[in-house]
Scaffold this active site. Structure first.
Site, mmCIF file in Angstrom:
data_model
loop_
_atom_site.group_PDB
_atom_site.id
_atom_site.type_symbol
_atom_site.label_atom_id
_atom_site.label_comp_id
_atom_site.label_asym_id
_atom_site.label_seq_id
_atom_site.Cartn_x
_atom_site.Cartn_y
_atom_site.Cartn_z
ATOM 1 N N LYS A 47 0.707 -1.442 -0.062
ATOM 2 C CA LYS A 47 0.220 0.013 -0.191
ATOM 3 C C LYS A 47 1.079 1.129 -0.112
ATOM 4 C CE LYS A 47 -0.766 -0.038 4.761
ATOM 5 N NZ LYS A 47 -0.812 -0.421 5.772
ATOM 6 N N ARG A 145 -10.472 -0.164 15.151
ATOM 7 C CA ARG A 145 -10.111 0.609 13.560
ATOM 8 C C ARG A 145 -11.207 0.167 12.829
ATOM 9 N NH1 ARG A 145 -4.533 1.138 10.802
ATOM 10 N NH2 ARG A 145 -5.387 -0.783 10.149
ATOM 11 N N HIS A 176 -6.178 -6.936 13.068
ATOM 12 C CA HIS A 176 -5.410 -6.324 13.104
ATOM 13 C C HIS A 176 -4.873 -5.875 14.563
ATOM 14 C CE1 HIS A 176 -1.733 -4.165 10.906
ATOM 15 N NE2 HIS A 176 -2.713 -3.070 11.379
ATOM 16 N N ARG A 232 1.327 -10.914 7.624
ATOM 17 C CA ARG A 232 1.184 -9.920 6.627
ATOM 18 C C ARG A 232 2.506 -8.264 6.984
ATOM 19 N NH1 ARG A 232 -3.849 -9.508 9.018
ATOM 20 N NH2 ARG A 232 -3.274 -7.252 10.027
ATOM 21 N N TYR A 276 14.143 30.701 8.109
ATOM 22 C CA TYR A 276 13.271 31.228 8.804
ATOM 23 C C TYR A 276 14.189 30.942 10.390
ATOM 24 C CZ TYR A 276 10.940 30.462 4.340
ATOM 25 O OH TYR A 276 10.548 31.206 3.026
ATOM 26 N N CYS A 324 12.652 24.488 5.007
ATOM 27 C CA CYS A 324 11.597 25.004 3.973
ATOM 28 C C CYS A 324 10.993 24.425 3.393
ATOM 29 C CB CYS A 324 12.640 26.494 3.909
ATOM 30 S SG CYS A 324 13.544 27.173 4.553
ATOM 31 N N MET A 325 10.363 24.984 2.727
ATOM 32 C CA MET A 325 9.028 23.844 1.773
ATOM 33 C C MET A 325 9.780 23.655 0.525
ATOM 34 S SD MET A 325 6.079 25.254 0.210
ATOM 35 C CE MET A 325 5.151 26.071 1.200
ATOM 36 N N ASP A 326 11.196 24.317 0.236
ATOM 37 C CA ASP A 326 11.569 23.325 -0.337
ATOM 38 C C ASP A 326 12.761 23.352 -0.863
ATOM 39 O OD1 ASP A 326 9.330 23.684 -2.256
ATOM 40 O OD2 ASP A 326 10.113 25.615 -1.795
HETATM 41 C C1 LIG Z 1 -0.177 -1.554 6.749
HETATM 42 C C2 LIG Z 1 -0.954 -2.736 6.964
HETATM 43 C C3 LIG Z 1 0.173 -3.729 7.285
HETATM 44 C C4 LIG Z 1 1.497 -4.435 7.690
HETATM 45 O O1 LIG Z 1 1.964 -3.908 8.886
HETATM 46 P P1 LIG Z 1 3.445 -3.382 8.943
HETATM 47 O O2 LIG Z 1 3.953 -2.915 9.886
HETATM 48 O O3 LIG Z 1 4.091 -2.757 8.150
HETATM 49 O O4 LIG Z 1 4.383 -4.923 8.662
HETATM 50 C C5 LIG Z 1 -0.371 -5.276 8.325
HETATM 51 N N1 LIG Z 1 -2.054 -5.205 7.552
HETATM 52 C C6 LIG Z 1 -2.704 -4.191 7.516
HETATM 53 C C7 LIG Z 1 -4.432 -4.544 7.656
HETATM 54 C C8 LIG Z 1 -2.275 -3.237 7.830
HETATM 55 O O5 LIG Z 1 -3.134 -1.945 7.370
#
Ligand SMILES: *Cc1c(COP(=O)(O)O)cnc(C)c1O
Length: 387
Positions: A47, A145, A176, A232, A276, A324-326
């Site tokens: 992702k 969540r 999760h 995951r 700045y 700064c920004m850039d």
């Molecule tokens: C982002 C995510 C992961 C991966 O988590 P890491 O800590 O980067 O290994 C696994 N499962 C879900 C649902 C996530 O959103």
């Protein structure tokens, strides 16, 4: 008369600041994680453009290095992998009430369902496409969540009916973890118990999902008892240690390096205020180097006092004043550095630069936040071996 073809915005700015990804580091990390979790399967999470490492490139390498599946948040991220010709199983776990589930099903994306309403939408889309949708049901176990809580029993019962009707195929049950990065926190055991309870309910209603999955990178590294049928992994794939105050039991190689070209160098007397707010003052006569990147490129703004995050030929260079920004200024003292030199902003540390963990620590942000922020605006992507 010759025609002048202006460079694309990316090629025009690529020499200023860029990300470089070492795909052999990704391959080594994936292989180490696959060994760690075996016989459970490894899903590599790509992702947010693979945490700014390039989702298609990372996915391709992951799939030949020990990963059997890919995970993304949005359907669009999943479709991008399909458009690139990736045929491996892809789970997309975040979709809104009007999600284009038909398109997702046609492209063989696996879908997550957290609620009965979402499950009905997926089943309706499956009927419309005259096929069945592959579904992973998500249970609430303590992260609060996404995930079905009170609705869990009705969700699994309805899922079983839709499965018998041929609209869906439930292959996964998952949840999760909220605090797996703190291996001694008792909430992880509580989540494990809640997860196993949810799996038992699904089983008692006739579902036989073959992929139970709960572990992220942190739990993959520290909790063999939570690997179930699949893990995951995101952060660890990119070579960043997810654990708080503990080193990784598996060697991880950072895959991302951010570099910038020095665009300006000049002498400055002692006592001048830089950038700045003049939050930094030179202590002696010195030299200042201008780096062409800033917070609009995802460089974290660091609180004072001024640290030494940049690396050049093994020497750590001091940040002078506010990012700064850039643009960002480094106080390089007597260190030999010239316009056109390359400075390392973030990387494995070989040149004296900070790692992603160092940037996270120094800025009070997380390594996830640092990495994903770097994908913004001008930071073109190169792969190791490309010049
Ligand atoms: C982002 C995510 C992961 C991966 O988590 P890491 O800590 O980067 O290994 C696994 N499962 C879900 C649902 C996530 O959103």
């Amino acid at each position: 008369m010759s025609t002048f073809i202006p460079p694309s915005p990316e090629t025009a700015v690529a020499p200023l600041a860029w990300r470089q990804v070492d795909l052999s580091a990704v391959a080594a990390n994936v292989s180490a994680l696959a060994t760690r979790c075996a016989p459970a399967e490894l899903m590599v999470v790509v992702k947010a453009d693979a945490y700014s490492h390039g989702s298609v490139e990372v996915a391709q390498v992951a799939l030949v290095s020990g990963a059997s599946r890919l995970g993304v948040a949005t359907l669009a991220e999943g479709l991008e992998l399909r458009q690139a010709g990736i045929t491996a199983p892809v789970l997309a776990w975040l979709a809104g009430p009007h999600a284009p589930y038909e398109t997702a099903i046609c492209h063989d994306l696996e879908l997550a369902a957290y609620s009965c309403m979402q499950l009905e939408n997926i089943a309706t889309a499956a009927r419309e496409t005259k096929s069945s949708a592959t579904v992973h049901l998500k249970a609430e176990t303590g992260m609060w969540r996404g995930g079905a809580s009170d609705e869990w029993a009705s969700l699994v019962e309805r899922a079983r009916e839709l499965e018998i009707a041929g609209d869906i195929d439930v292959i996964g049950i998952w949840s999760h973890l909220a605090r797996a990065d703190e291996p001694d926190d008792p909430s992880t055991d509580a989540q494990r118990d809640a997860f196993e309870y949810a799996v038992n309910i699904a089983w008692s209603r006739g579902l036989r999902p073959r992929l139970r999955h709960l572990a992220n990178s942190a739990a993959t590294l520290t909790r063999d008892d939570l690997h179930y049928d699949m893990v995951r992994c995101g952060l660890a794939v990119y070579g960043v240690n997810p654990l708080v105050n503990r080193s990784s039991p598996v060697p991880l190689q950072p895959a991302l390096t951010v570099r910038a070209t020095v665009v300006h160098v000049k002498s400055a007397p002692a006592g001048v205020g830089v950038s700045y707010g003049h939050t930094y003052r030179t202590e002696t006569d010195t030299r200042l180097a201008l780096l062409p990147l800033g917070y609009a490129d995802g460089l974290p703004v660091l609180p004072a006092p001024h640290p030494t995050p940049f690396g050049h030929r093994g020497i750590s260079l001091q940040l002078a004043g506010r990012v700064c920004m850039d643009q960002t200024v480094a106080d390089v003292g007597t260190h030999g550095i010239a316009v056109g030199d390359t400075v390392t902003i973030l990387g494995p540390g070989d040149e004296g630069e900070w790692t992603a963990e160092d940037w996270a620590h120094g800025s009070g942000r997380s390594a996830y936040d640092i990495l994903t922020g770097l994908g913004r605006r001008r930071m073109g992507l190169k792969y190791a071996g490309e010049s």
